[in-house]
Write an enzyme that holds these catalytic residues in place. Structure first.
Site, PDB file in Angstrom:
ATOM      1  N   THR A 150     -20.590 -12.792  -7.961  1.00  0.00           N
ATOM      2  CA  THR A 150     -21.911 -13.285  -7.565  1.00  0.00           C
ATOM      3  C   THR A 150     -22.340 -12.567  -6.306  1.00  0.00           C
ATOM      4  O   THR A 150     -21.513 -12.357  -5.423  1.00  0.00           O
ATOM      5  CB  THR A 150     -21.816 -14.791  -7.233  1.00  0.00           C
ATOM      6  OG1 THR A 150     -21.417 -15.472  -8.411  1.00  0.00           O
ATOM      7  CG2 THR A 150     -23.131 -15.348  -6.720  1.00  0.00           C
ATOM      8  N   ARG A 178     -23.371 -22.906 -19.818  1.00  0.00           N
ATOM      9  CA  ARG A 178     -22.419 -23.116 -18.715  1.00  0.00           C
ATOM     10  C   ARG A 178     -23.102 -22.811 -17.367  1.00  0.00           C
ATOM     11  O   ARG A 178     -23.793 -21.815 -17.223  1.00  0.00           O
ATOM     12  CB  ARG A 178     -21.198 -22.211 -18.913  1.00  0.00           C
ATOM     13  CG  ARG A 178     -20.134 -22.321 -17.808  1.00  0.00           C
ATOM     14  CD  ARG A 178     -20.245 -21.212 -16.802  1.00  0.00           C
ATOM     15  NE  ARG A 178     -19.180 -21.229 -15.811  1.00  0.00           N
ATOM     16  CZ  ARG A 178     -19.195 -20.515 -14.691  1.00  0.00           C
ATOM     17  NH1 ARG A 178     -20.199 -19.704 -14.453  1.00  0.00           N
ATOM     18  NH2 ARG A 178     -18.225 -20.592 -13.824  1.00  0.00           N
ATOM     19  N   VAL A 179     -22.906 -23.698 -16.423  1.00  0.00           N
ATOM     20  CA  VAL A 179     -23.459 -23.484 -15.089  1.00  0.00           C
ATOM     21  C   VAL A 179     -22.301 -23.388 -14.101  1.00  0.00           C
ATOM     22  O   VAL A 179     -21.408 -24.233 -14.111  1.00  0.00           O
ATOM     23  CB  VAL A 179     -24.411 -24.641 -14.690  1.00  0.00           C
ATOM     24  CG1 VAL A 179     -24.919 -24.457 -13.263  1.00  0.00           C
ATOM     25  CG2 VAL A 179     -25.580 -24.715 -15.668  1.00  0.00           C
ATOM     26  N   GLY A 180     -22.317 -22.331 -13.270  1.00  0.00           N
ATOM     27  CA  GLY A 180     -21.258 -22.157 -12.274  1.00  0.00           C
ATOM     28  C   GLY A 180     -21.626 -22.799 -10.943  1.00  0.00           C
ATOM     29  O   GLY A 180     -22.530 -23.643 -10.867  1.00  0.00           O
ATOM     30  N   ASP A 181     -20.950 -22.390  -9.900  1.00  0.00           N
ATOM     31  CA  ASP A 181     -21.194 -22.956  -8.566  1.00  0.00           C
ATOM     32  C   ASP A 181     -22.450 -22.378  -7.900  1.00  0.00           C
ATOM     33  O   ASP A 181     -23.019 -23.011  -7.011  1.00  0.00           O
ATOM     34  CB  ASP A 181     -19.999 -22.649  -7.651  1.00  0.00           C
ATOM     35  CG  ASP A 181     -19.803 -21.138  -7.520  1.00  0.00           C
ATOM     36  OD1 ASP A 181     -19.588 -20.486  -8.563  1.00  0.00           O
ATOM     37  OD2 ASP A 181     -19.895 -20.609  -6.394  1.00  0.00           O
ATOM     38  N   THR A 201     -18.141 -16.817  -3.917  1.00  0.00           N
ATOM     39  CA  THR A 201     -17.997 -16.122  -5.188  1.00  0.00           C
ATOM     40  C   THR A 201     -16.576 -16.352  -5.678  1.00  0.00           C
ATOM     41  O   THR A 201     -15.674 -16.601  -4.884  1.00  0.00           O
ATOM     42  CB  THR A 201     -18.331 -14.615  -5.069  1.00  0.00           C
ATOM     43  OG1 THR A 201     -18.132 -13.993  -6.355  1.00  0.00           O
ATOM     44  CG2 THR A 201     -17.458 -13.897  -4.055  1.00  0.00           C
ATOM     45  N   GLY A 202     -16.402 -16.286  -6.995  1.00  0.00           N
ATOM     46  CA  GLY A 202     -15.084 -16.563  -7.564  1.00  0.00           C
ATOM     47  C   GLY A 202     -15.223 -17.482  -8.757  1.00  0.00           C
ATOM     48  O   GLY A 202     -16.271 -17.494  -9.409  1.00  0.00           O
ATOM     49  N   GLY A 204     -16.250 -20.483 -10.406  1.00  0.00           N
ATOM     50  CA  GLY A 204     -17.145 -21.586 -10.072  1.00  0.00           C
ATOM     51  C   GLY A 204     -16.522 -22.952 -10.276  1.00  0.00           C
ATOM     52  O   GLY A 204     -16.691 -23.866  -9.462  1.00  0.00           O
TER      53      GLY A 204
HETATM   54  N1  ASP Z   1     -18.945 -18.036  -9.010  1.00  0.00           N
HETATM   55  C1  ASP Z   1     -19.547 -17.444 -10.182  1.00  0.00           C
HETATM   56  C2  ASP Z   1     -19.495 -18.430 -11.311  1.00  0.00           C
HETATM   57  O1  ASP Z   1     -18.512 -19.111 -11.488  1.00  0.00           O
HETATM   58  C3  ASP Z   1     -18.894 -16.159 -10.612  1.00  0.00           C
HETATM   59  C4  ASP Z   1     -18.427 -15.251  -9.498  1.00  0.00           C
HETATM   60  O2  ASP Z   1     -18.866 -15.377  -8.374  1.00  0.00           O
HETATM   61  O3  ASP Z   1     -17.592 -14.388  -9.762  1.00  0.00           O
HETATM   62  O4  ASP Z   1     -20.455 -18.482 -12.048  1.00  0.00           O
END
Ligand code: ASP
Length: 318
Positions: A150, A178-181, A201-202, A204
């Site tokens: 992200t 699907r919804v992430g963070d 980021t990472g 979610g």
């Molecule tokens: N955090 C984002 C999600 O889970 C993906 C990412 O940042 O790599 O949608």
């Protein structure tokens, strides 16, 4: 004092543009929007905006958010398709009194009514990634969700306003809807101009378990330097997840406070980020977590060259 900090090397060109806006006396809202749009528009960054990787139905569904730390305005879109600039739609939504967070068709309807640019965000290159991944998953036990990032930014302008923004295509091969963070306040982002801002980021699903961006701002409010706040929050969540669930997903966080001091922490090997301040032009750093302390090093010329080469290298369908 003004400054910007952002997740991943891909933010470099955007931060360069955003810093220029700040240098010319522009506000943190404009600087962050311009900076994130730059990342969204570059088709070779395969986890944000145009060229972002699709869900399991080969559709590019995008998440984005904007928050103004002075007014606490928040706007976000999730699982939006076929619009060019999710960050601008999120910022526009932040000006509404209610209905600030819209998903899928609702977000698209709003964007259409407001005259935002329609665009098919699925590129030929992203299709090749999709077909190759389908093949890999069949052939070996490869994790379907690897390959996501992200762009998250925190921006301080010279009037002391701080904003935060995020934009992402989320997890590659995610389920439709699907919804992430990233569009979730407190998890993917949080900012208070009296204190500072943070963005994540990472994975979610794991970042949300610690409301980690809010936690970092809370720690900064208690008096911690952004670096300390990021390390405490990341190390604590990483340990809690391992204790309770046996494993922790990727967690990488950036933060900047109202003095332009910044911090970064991660639990992965080699997380890249970009920082620019009034004094310093944008610099790409790479950080490593060594026994709970995150050590930042400037990216080498070789690393930077290699980064662009691998992003833009020809891609063939296997
Ligand atoms: N955090 C984002 C999600 O889970 C993906 C990412 O940042 O790599 O949608």
């Amino acid at each position: 004092m003004y400054g910007m900090i952002a997740t991943w090397r891909m933010a470099f060109e955007g931060v360069t543009k955003g810093r220029k806006v700040l240098e010319d006396g522009g506000c943190a809202g404009d600087a962050i929007e311009i900076a994130i749009r730059e990342v969204e528009n570059f088709e070779f960054y395969k986890s944000v905006g145009y060229g972002g990787l699709p869900n399991e139905e080969m559709e590019v569904e995008l998440d984005a958010a904007f928050m103004d730390g002075s007014t606490f305005d928040i706007g976000a879109v999730a699982a939006i398709k076929d619009f060019a600039s999710p960050i601008s739609i999120a910022r526009r939504l932040s000006k509404e009194k209610v209905n600030n967070v819209l998903v899928a068709e609702g977000a698209e309807k709003f964007a259409h009514k407001e005259g935002f640019e329609r665009k098919n965000m699925l590129t030929e290159r992203a299709k090749i990634h999709y077909y190759n991944r389908i093949k890999e998953i069949k052939e070996q036990e490869i994790k379907p969700y690897s390959g996501h990032d992200t762009v998250g930014m925190v921006c301080l302008d010279s009037n002391g306003n701080i904003t935060v923004g995020t934009s992402t295509s989320g997890l590659f091969m995610k389920k439709k809807g699907r919804v992430g963070d990233s569009p979730i306040c407190g998890s993917g982002f949080y900012v208070d101009s009296k204190v500072g801002g943070a963005s994540a980021t990472g994975l979610g699903e794991d970042l949300m378990k610690g409301c980690i961006s809010y936690e970092i701002v809370r720690l900064m409010k208690e008096g911690h330097h952004p670096q300390e706040a990021c390390e405490i929050a990341v190390n604590t969540l990483d340990a809690e997840l391992k204790e309770r669930r046996g494993e922790a997903g990727d967690l990488s966080l950036i933060a900047m406070n109202n003095k332009g001091e910044w911090g970064v922490a991660t639990n992965i090997e080699g997380f890249s980020f970009v920082v620019a301040t009034e004094i310093n032009e944008p610099v790409v750093y790479i950080t490593k977590n060594i026994n709970g302390k995150c050590i930042h090093e400037k990216a080498s010329e070789e690393w930077l060259d290699n980064y662009m080469k691998t992003r833009t290298a020809p891609l063939v369908r296997r």
